[in-house]
Design an enzyme around this catalytic site. Structure first.
Site, short mmCIF file in Angstrom:
data_model
loop_
_atom_site.label_atom_id
_atom_site.label_comp_id
_atom_site.label_asym_id
_atom_site.label_seq_id
_atom_site.Cartn_x
_atom_site.Cartn_y
_atom_site.Cartn_z
N LYS A 1 87.59 49.99 40.12
CA LYS A 1 88.23 51.22 39.96
C LYS A 1 87.83 52.07 38.57
O LYS A 1 88.52 52.78 38.18
CB LYS A 1 89.61 51.14 39.79
CG LYS A 1 90.61 50.36 40.95
CD LYS A 1 89.93 50.72 42.35
CE LYS A 1 90.22 51.94 42.77
NZ LYS A 1 89.73 51.98 44.16
N THR B 1 82.03 53.97 42.75
CA THR B 1 81.38 54.71 43.76
C THR B 1 81.06 56.00 43.38
O THR B 1 79.94 56.13 43.89
CB THR B 1 82.85 55.19 44.61
OG1 THR B 1 83.68 53.91 44.88
CG2 THR B 1 82.40 55.78 45.97
N HIS C 1 81.17 43.53 41.71
CA HIS C 1 82.37 43.49 40.51
C HIS C 1 82.17 42.27 39.62
O HIS C 1 82.99 41.93 38.79
CB HIS C 1 83.51 43.81 41.22
CG HIS C 1 83.82 44.89 41.64
ND1 HIS C 1 83.69 46.17 41.06
CD2 HIS C 1 84.25 45.41 42.88
CE1 HIS C 1 83.98 47.29 41.78
NE2 HIS C 1 84.36 46.75 42.85
N ARG D 1 85.94 51.81 32.42
CA ARG D 1 86.78 53.07 32.26
C ARG D 1 87.91 52.37 31.46
O ARG D 1 88.12 51.29 31.26
CB ARG D 1 87.39 53.27 33.60
CG ARG D 1 88.32 54.48 33.80
CD ARG D 1 88.77 54.64 35.26
NE ARG D 1 89.55 55.91 35.64
CZ ARG D 1 89.97 56.26 36.62
NH1 ARG D 1 89.84 55.51 37.92
NH2 ARG D 1 90.46 57.39 36.69
N SER E 1 94.86 53.13 39.02
CA SER E 1 93.84 53.33 40.28
C SER E 1 93.99 52.02 40.97
O SER E 1 93.99 51.84 41.93
CB SER E 1 92.54 53.58 39.58
OG SER E 1 91.67 53.90 40.67
N LEU F 1 78.13 65.44 43.14
CA LEU F 1 79.07 64.34 42.73
C LEU F 1 80.18 64.80 42.02
O LEU F 1 81.17 64.07 41.59
CB LEU F 1 78.39 63.59 41.32
CG LEU F 1 76.91 63.07 41.77
CD1 LEU F 1 76.26 62.43 40.65
CD2 LEU F 1 77.23 61.74 42.84
N PHE G 1 84.17 65.56 41.99
CA PHE G 1 85.31 64.85 42.62
C PHE G 1 85.89 65.45 43.96
O PHE G 1 85.61 64.75 45.10
CB PHE G 1 86.75 64.85 41.81
CG PHE G 1 87.66 64.03 42.61
CD1 PHE G 1 87.60 62.69 42.49
CD2 PHE G 1 88.82 64.79 42.73
CE1 PHE G 1 88.62 61.99 43.32
CE2 PHE G 1 89.80 63.90 43.35
CZ PHE G 1 89.55 62.62 43.56
N MET H 1 83.16 65.01 46.55
CA MET H 1 83.03 63.51 47.25
C MET H 1 84.38 63.25 48.02
O MET H 1 84.12 62.56 49.00
CB MET H 1 82.92 62.58 45.88
CG MET H 1 81.29 62.52 45.54
SD MET H 1 80.87 61.24 44.27
CE MET H 1 81.50 59.66 44.88
N GLY I 1 90.94 61.13 40.36
CA GLY I 1 89.83 61.22 39.85
C GLY I 1 89.76 61.87 38.44
O GLY I 1 89.06 62.97 38.11
#
Ligand code: PPS
Length: 343
Positions: free
Chosen positions: A70, A74, A149, A170, A178, A266, A268, A271, A307
């Site tokens: 998260k 992606t 991950h 993040r 998230s 790209l 948000f 996507m 996002g």
């Protein structure tokens, strides 16, 4: 129990945080274990593929994308794939990201009881549900791009000596919000946010915890020439600057116009509306595998949720905010790692 690579698998101490979390989810009936050294929590079913991951053949022209879940994985996958593949938007919109950049250990996050259905569902292109390690091995060179991950210590040997690796992180306040959504839509989590939060800051929330160790493992090697460390917040603030940084790292050159076009691709909204990356196919496969038994909330949930940076302000109570700050302080003490909570 000792397993390949000299790792030990141990049971996790049964605390109220773990017990409540365990009761609230339906994806992992066999429970969770911890790998030592490193202390990474994973579902017990992951042990099935640990050996194949430790024996995975890494190539010198591989590009690995790693993260705690998260944290912008992606988004980074789609950026890197396009940079490497000469901005081939036509293919990017046509072929699922799951096929273009496989998730190495995905199969290890599925208990065996789901497998018969997964076989059937493997007809849904590229979900890698049946054998994600094999799927990853089958991607051709040059420039195979893989997602993981795993913390540094559990990576297949030689990733950090042979390949290039981009790690994205993040801030943990947005990550936990998230991740809560993720567990609701993917892993049949039906408990409250409070229970989920408690498990997250107790470092036992299902997979890849502890969060801070995952980040610090990569933070400590960020100066290696073959490693690039980026953040979700940097991407939110100035995506084009991050694209340039990644281009330099991957030795690719594009014009200002091309970089601006990639940033638009790209975005948000773009996507979220792109079926090749918005994971509707994965959600559908998970839903079918579990025979449509998810709650309505889970069914209505979206992978591409908000996002944003700072959404944690809408979810965390004052007390939770204080606790997560103390937890960050405790686990990052003595390091120069700092998270960005607002931009
Ligand atoms: S996963 O399941 O670990 O691969 O998830 P990951 O991709 O790391 O993180 C999902 C969150 O990233 C958000 N996202 C984006 N934000 C901004 N711009 C773009 N283009 C973008 N693509 C994905 C996604 O919405 C998840 O965050 P939340 O906060 O839940 O919206």
């Amino acid at each position: 129990m000792e397993v390949t690579g000299g790792f030990k698998i141990e049971e996790i101490e049964d605390t109220p945080a773990l017990e409540e979390f365990y009761k609230s989810q339906g994806a992992f009936k066999e429970g969770f274990i911890r790998f030592q050294p490193g202390g990474c929590v994973l579902p017990r079913c992951f042990t099935r593929i640990h050996d194949s991951i430790q024996n995975f053949a890494v190539r010198e022209d591989d590009i690995w994308i790693s993260s705690f879940p998260k944290c912008g994985t992606t988004w980074t996958q789609e950026m890197v794939w396009n940079i490497v593949n000469n901005l081939d938007y036509e293919t990017a919109k046509k072929v699922s990201l799951e096929d273009r950049v496989p998730f190495l250990e995905l199969t290890g996050l599925l208990e065996e009881r789901f497998f018969d259905v997964a076989e059937a569902e493997s007809k849904i292109s590229g979900t890698g549900l049946v054998n994600s390690v094999q799927q990853s091995a089958a991607i051709s060179s040059p420039s195979r791009i893989l997602k993981t991950h795993l913390p540094v210590e559990l990576l297949p040997p030689h990733v950090l000596t042979k390949a290039k690796l981009i790690y994205v992180t993040r801030n943990p306040k947005d990550a936990v919000v998230s991740l809560f959504n993720h567990w609701r839509i993917m892993d049949k989590y039906e408990g409250t946010f409070d229970v989920f939060f408690d498990a997250f800051v107790a470092d036992v929330a299902g997979y890849y915890c502890p969060f801070n160790s995952n980040v610090l493992g990569y933070w400590n090697i960020r100066d290696q020439d073959n490693v690039l460390f980026i953040t979700y917040e940097e991407m939110k603030k100035d995506l084009q600057a991050v694209i340039r940084k990644v281009c330099k790292f991957l030795e690719k050159e594009y014009t200002d116009v091309q970089i601006s076009e990639l940033a638009t691709h790209l975005d948000f909204k773009s996507m979220k509306n792109n079926p090749a990356v918005n994971k509707e196919d994965v959600l559908k496969a998970f839903e079918d595998m579990t025979r449509g038994s998810s709650s309505t909330a889970a069914k209505d949930g979206k992978f591409m949720r908000k996002g944003e940076t700072g959404d944690w302000k809408n979810k965390l109570s004052e007390e939770q905010n204080r606790r997560i700050e103390e937890w960050v302080e405790k686990h990052t003490q003595g390091t120069d790692l700092r998270y960005t909570y607002t931009i």
